[in-house]
Scaffold this motif. Structure first.
Motif, PDB file in Angstrom:
ATOM      1  N   VAL A 248      -6.336  -5.624  -5.845  1.00  0.00           N
ATOM      2  CA  VAL A 248      -6.075  -4.269  -6.331  1.00  0.00           C
ATOM      3  C   VAL A 248      -5.495  -3.393  -5.209  1.00  0.00           C
ATOM      4  N   ASP A 249      -5.853  -3.686  -3.961  1.00  0.00           N
ATOM      5  CA  ASP A 249      -5.413  -2.803  -2.870  1.00  0.00           C
ATOM      6  C   ASP A 249      -4.197  -3.339  -2.109  1.00  0.00           C
ATOM      7  N   ALA A 250      -3.519  -4.378  -2.627  1.00  0.00           N
ATOM      8  CA  ALA A 250      -2.486  -5.054  -1.826  1.00  0.00           C
ATOM      9  C   ALA A 250      -1.100  -4.433  -1.988  1.00  0.00           C
ATOM     10  N   TYR A 251      -0.459  -4.155  -0.868  1.00  0.00           N
ATOM     11  CA  TYR A 251       0.918  -3.650  -0.837  1.00  0.00           C
ATOM     12  C   TYR A 251       1.634  -4.293   0.334  1.00  0.00           C
ATOM     13  N   ASP A 252       2.962  -4.253   0.274  1.00  0.00           N
ATOM     14  CA  ASP A 252       3.764  -4.964   1.259  1.00  0.00           C
ATOM     15  C   ASP A 252       3.415  -4.591   2.705  1.00  0.00           C
ATOM     16  N   TRP A 253       3.301  -3.298   3.005  1.00  0.00           N
ATOM     17  CA  TRP A 253       3.110  -2.853   4.398  1.00  0.00           C
ATOM     18  C   TRP A 253       1.828  -3.413   5.009  1.00  0.00           C
ATOM     19  N   VAL A 254       0.819  -3.684   4.162  1.00  0.00           N
ATOM     20  CA  VAL A 254      -0.469  -4.125   4.703  1.00  0.00           C
ATOM     21  C   VAL A 254      -0.587  -5.643   4.627  1.00  0.00           C
ATOM     22  N   MET A 255       0.081  -6.232   3.625  1.00  0.00           N
ATOM     23  CA  MET A 255      -0.059  -7.662   3.414  1.00  0.00           C
ATOM     24  C   MET A 255       0.735  -8.470   4.429  1.00  0.00           C
ATOM     25  N   VAL A 256       1.985  -8.078   4.661  1.00  0.00           N
ATOM     26  CA  VAL A 256       2.837  -8.875   5.552  1.00  0.00           C
ATOM     27  C   VAL A 256       2.212  -8.973   6.957  1.00  0.00           C
ATOM     28  N   PRO A 257       1.834  -7.866   7.603  1.00  0.00           N
ATOM     29  CA  PRO A 257       1.249  -8.032   8.949  1.00  0.00           C
ATOM     30  C   PRO A 257      -0.118  -8.711   8.943  1.00  0.00           C
ATOM     31  N   ASN A 258      -0.957  -8.465   7.934  1.00  0.00           N
ATOM     32  CA  ASN A 258      -2.272  -9.106   7.930  1.00  0.00           C
ATOM     33  C   ASN A 258      -2.152 -10.608   7.709  1.00  0.00           C
TER      34      ASN A 258
END
Ligand code: FAD
Length: 355
Positions: free
Chosen positions: A344-354
């Motif tokens: 539910v909380d996933a977006y590109d800016w946070v997913m790619v680096p993590n």
């Protein structure tokens, strides 16, 4: 709910009665991935509640349902003939490129883009000119943020004398600890309507029920909460002796440190970060990520939970799912796609680096 950063500016120029807020529900965007249905319910319900709130406050709202975002906006521009469009910079790379390179050209209307207020680094950048090969550690980034925003500080020093109290946080919970009850709300008419619509979306995963499990990231990442708002509430709890320093500092570090640092690194390293694959891992994602059917007990347990609730906590994401993917040589792009769909909380800016 925080105010959208461009509303006041548009209103000052044109008067509230002449400002129309356009909200596009793009079918292509909703069906782009097999999204967890709870994520779609949260997004659409938040948009429609926001539309109602704006109307109550005297703004015109044009909520457009269209096949694509561009078609929806074109429909708005044709019907309303605006003098100009105001928007906030998108948090993701492709969205921002579209705003900067195509928005004005595709619609023939001047576009004003204002900084993204969902992140504090839009306002204060601790390393404005980063060197390409230098390593930037979260710890020093976080100290600069705390000093600049004067959060948990005693003059120039950290409150209590230390920057970090994790030693305290690693102790076991006291035996008599009672976790607070999970806050839950009955879905209102708007949310129930959205739940019905989302239940009919092809490819989406998960069951639609109340949003019990997802925690703060889901609300922060769509702008229902703002980072400094949360940080100050926790700091005040510490100052009022309602929370010990180790708890307050540990929580604030996640928001003012990790969240901002990840966003900052994303913008520093994109677009190359998206394609990077240090170990040349190429295996596809196993099917059990979509149905939870595996003999591996830990993975079965947490993937079934992700499918059901759209949420896993950090250690499950990092040390179970990503550790498995690393050992199994799974293509990071496939891992990225799964997270974007599943949480539910996933977006590109946070997913790619993590990832
Ligand atoms: C592989 C992987 C994928 C992740 N995917 C996401 C994601 O899609 N969306 C997301 O917001 N976070 C993501 N995270 C970071 C973190 O796991 C989640 O923010 C957290 O689990 C969300 O739950 P919570 O709101 O209960 O957070 P809490 O554990 O209560 O932490 C409080 C807040 O700190 C912030 N935060 C903490 N760590 C991070 C981090 N590494 N990156 C960014 N923000 C952080 C979040 O805003 C979070 O809400 C991911 C981490 C890993 C390792």
């Amino acid at each position: 709910m925080p105010e959208h950063p461009v509303l006041a500016e548009a209103e000052a120029g044109y008067g509230r009665e002449n400002v129309t807020v356009v909200l596009v529900e793009s079918q292509r965007r909703l069906e782009k991935r097999p999204y967890q249905r709870k994520k779609l319910v949260l997004l659409l319900s938040a948009m429609r509640h926001y539309a109602d709130d704006l109307r109550r406050r005297g703004y015109q709202v044009d909520r457009v349902k269209a096949a694509t975002f561009t078609q929806g906006l074109r429909q708005h521009v044709t019907n309303h003939r605006p003098d100009q469009l105001f928007t906030m910079a998108a948090s993701d790379y492709d969205g921002r490129r579209y705003q900067q390179e195509s928005l004005q050209r595709s619609h023939g209307v001047p576009v004003t883009i204002r900084p993204n207020t969902q992140f504090l680094t839009s306002e204060f950048d601790p390393y404005p000119v980063p060197e390409p090969d230098k390593r930037y550690l979260m710890e020093y980034f976080y100290r600069k943020m705390r000093t600049h925003y004067d959060v948990l500080m005693a003059g120039d020093d950290p409150a209590g004398g230390q920057w970090n109290y994790d030693k305290e946080n690693r102790k076991p919970l006291p035996k008599d600890n009672q976790p607070p009850p999970v806050i839950a709300f009955e879905p209102d008419d708007i949310t129930q309507q959205v739940m019905q619509e989302v239940a009919a979306i092809r490819h989406a995963t998960g069951v639609v029920e109340h949003l019990y499990h997802s925690k703060l990231a889901a609300y922060l990442n769509i702008g229902l909460l703002e980072p400094m708002e949360l940080i100050r509430v926790v700091e005040e709890a510490y100052l009022a002796r309602e929370a010990p320093i180790n708890s307050a500092e540990g929580f604030i570090r996640q928001i003012l440190g990790w969240r901002e640092y990840i966003y900052w690194q994303y913008w520093r390293l994109m677009p190359g970060l998206y394609e990077s694959n240090y170990w040349a891992a190429q295996r596809p994602l196993p099917q059990f990520f979509w149905d939870g059917q595996t003999d591996m007990n830990c993975l079965r347990y947490i993937i079934q939970r992700a499918i059901h609730s759209g949420y896993n906590h950090h250690i499950e994401r990092l040390m179970i799912i990503c550790n498995f993917c690393l050992l199994a040589g799974t293509d990071p792009l496939a891992v990225n796609e799964w997270f974007l769909s599943a949480y539910v909380d996933a977006y590109d800016w946070v997913m790619v680096p993590n990832v």
